[in-house]
Design an enzyme around this catalytic site. Sequence first.
Site, PDB file in Angstrom:
ATOM      1  N   LYS A  55      36.491  28.284  35.833  1.00  9.23           N
ATOM      2  CA  LYS A  55      36.653  28.731  34.445  1.00  9.23           C
ATOM      3  C   LYS A  55      38.062  28.429  33.961  1.00  9.23           C
ATOM      4  O   LYS A  55      38.914  27.990  34.711  1.00  9.23           O
ATOM      5  CB  LYS A  55      36.405  30.241  34.371  1.00  9.23           C
ATOM      6  N   HIS A  57      43.255  31.975  31.833  1.00  6.71           N
ATOM      7  CA  HIS A  57      43.537  32.681  30.580  1.00  6.71           C
ATOM      8  C   HIS A  57      44.859  33.444  30.638  1.00  6.71           C
ATOM      9  O   HIS A  57      45.590  33.398  31.631  1.00  6.71           O
ATOM     10  CB  HIS A  57      42.362  33.581  30.174  1.00  6.71           C
ATOM     11  N   HIS A  74      45.841  35.448  33.644  1.00  4.65           N
ATOM     12  CA  HIS A  74      46.314  34.685  34.808  1.00  4.65           C
ATOM     13  C   HIS A  74      47.760  34.223  34.598  1.00  4.65           C
ATOM     14  O   HIS A  74      48.538  34.142  35.543  1.00  4.65           O
ATOM     15  CB  HIS A  74      45.406  33.483  35.063  1.00  4.65           C
TER      16      HIS A  74
HETATM   17  N1  ARG Z   1      40.167  35.521  40.408  1.00  4.79           N
HETATM   18  C1  ARG Z   1      40.209  36.894  39.984  1.00  4.79           C
HETATM   19  C2  ARG Z   1      40.086  36.970  38.466  1.00  4.79           C
HETATM   20  O1  ARG Z   1      40.347  36.032  37.794  1.00  4.79           O
HETATM   21  C3  ARG Z   1      41.467  37.572  40.380  1.00  4.79           C
HETATM   22  C4  ARG Z   1      41.668  37.701  41.869  1.00  4.79           C
HETATM   23  C5  ARG Z   1      42.563  38.788  42.210  1.00  4.79           C
HETATM   24  N2  ARG Z   1      42.786  38.881  43.611  1.00  4.79           N
HETATM   25  C6  ARG Z   1      41.964  39.422  44.510  1.00  4.79           C
HETATM   26  N3  ARG Z   1      42.320  39.403  45.757  1.00  4.79           N
HETATM   27  N4  ARG Z   1      40.840  39.971  44.163  1.00  4.79           N
HETATM   28  O2  ARG Z   1      39.725  38.003  37.959  1.00  4.79           O
END
Ligand code: ARG
Length: 549
Positions: free
Chosen positions: A162, A165, A168
């Site tokens: 994706k 955003h 991030h």
């Molecule tokens: N990829 C996830 C998101 O965009 C965030 C990951 C955060 N880290 C974790 N260890 N869960 O929402």
Amino acid sequence: MKTLFLPPPASSLELLELLRPICWEGRPCDPNRFLKLSRVLDLPPEKLIKSISAVPISRKEEVADFQLCVDSLLENNNDHSRPDVQVQATRLAEKLKCDRVVSEISTGRGTVNFKINRELLTKTVLQQVINDGAKYGLKSELFSGLPQKKIVVEFSSPNVAKKFHVGHLRSTIIGNFIANLKEALGHQVTRINYLGDWGMQFGLLGTGFQLFGYEEKLQSNPLQHLFERLGVHFDEYSGESFYREKSQEVLKLLDSKGLLQKTVKGTAIVDLSGNGDPSLICTVMRGDGTSLYATRDLAAAIDRMDKYNFDTMIYVTDKGQKKHFQQVFQMLQIMGYDWAERCQHLPFGVVQGMKTRRGNVTFLEDVLNEIRSRMLQNMASVKTTKELENPQQTAERVGLAALIIQDFKGLLLSDYQFSWDRVFQSRGDTGVFLQYTHARLHSLEETFGCGYLNDFNTACLQDPQSISILQHLLRFDEVLCRSSQDLQPRHIVSYLLTLSHLAAMAHKTLLIKDSPPEVAGARLHLFRAVRSVLANGMKLLGITPVCRM
Ligand code: ARG
């Protein structure tokens, strides 16, 4: 550095130690350093280190340089036996005498205040800032007792399938800052980018998982570009799909410990309350036997513990994931992993209204383009803009500074309303202002050269503005310490903004051009010290200081 202190007379209290942040020479904490003061005051030296702080500068009045806060000395006393702080402050002050280092001792509200011999303060601070360079403030006594730790910081963590955003982006700049700061303080930091790749082809690669695939993907991505400006790097790229199989082991482990419950739907849950409270139930397996986000996080945490044996692991994500991390940490705990308490979630708030001219939704490439084009436009409209070798690069650096400062000004947890106009104001409390100040100070050095920089006359820096600057420089270590403790960059941001305002005022009044060489030289030293600390602070925040703009 060679110590510059005048030898104290034999009867002196050796209040030299009061120059806490600046007389440290990188030695392990020497318990004798506060001994004399501690004996006179009848207080343990460790307490003194923590209770003595540099006094924040004030616009209106001249302030003392250091204060001993009586309240924090008494912090463990219970309220009943707690003596009146004012009385205590007076009593402590009465035990102390001025010497050739401390020129004035007074009391404030619950504090004993110390004014340091002005010339000594000037010489010591400036020498230390200049000699320590990028290490200034980091070698302070405040940090000397801290053991070196292994710290894992997981940040950025976009979803590969994706768009990246604003959340991030926030995670990236915050995590980068935390990692920079901890590393600067001597800890061993591992930076992990945990890519959410679930549901896309990477997930299907299964055991054929290759890091290469990720990196290739990232290179064609504005993300890579962002990382390179910001100077962000990662020691490990991992992804959720990497933990598909390990999640199965976690499920088996949960089962073997009797923690897994099958539901009628065929899913499996862990009941964290033990009594069926639905808000404390965490689903860890789908009906088809596959893992979920939380299961993969359990597997990832266990794997990282095996690999890095960390003392602390910090996850940087938006506050929407608060409950998720609470549950993950709790599950680790009940699985018997005591180290779960070393895991910490650093949550941040939502950025509202970040729109670009192209449209409503803002993705990384839009933000970067917007920053560049707005900054280029700004720079073109300002008369003082210099001819630049690489205007695009400068625009980007200044723009990112603007973005980072806006983001770091408040509590990370607060949501904030984004405004491009506010972000780019050159005079307000913005990243543009920091960059502008840095560039101006740099050009001062360029114009007047380094000829003056071998030595300086401290008597030329005794005006109130110079003293305020020196007093402010004295506090840098405390500010770093605060940010390191609560993981909030705002302390450093407000410190740097104040420093820049002080520099802007001094720039107007402490002239160099038509001053006698001795005065000019001393002032150049002062400005050089300001630029050095400004640059150090900016770099910790993830900002590359510009030398022209
Ligand atoms: N990829 C996830 C998101 O965009 C965030 C990951 C955060 N880290 C974790 N260890 N869960 O929402």
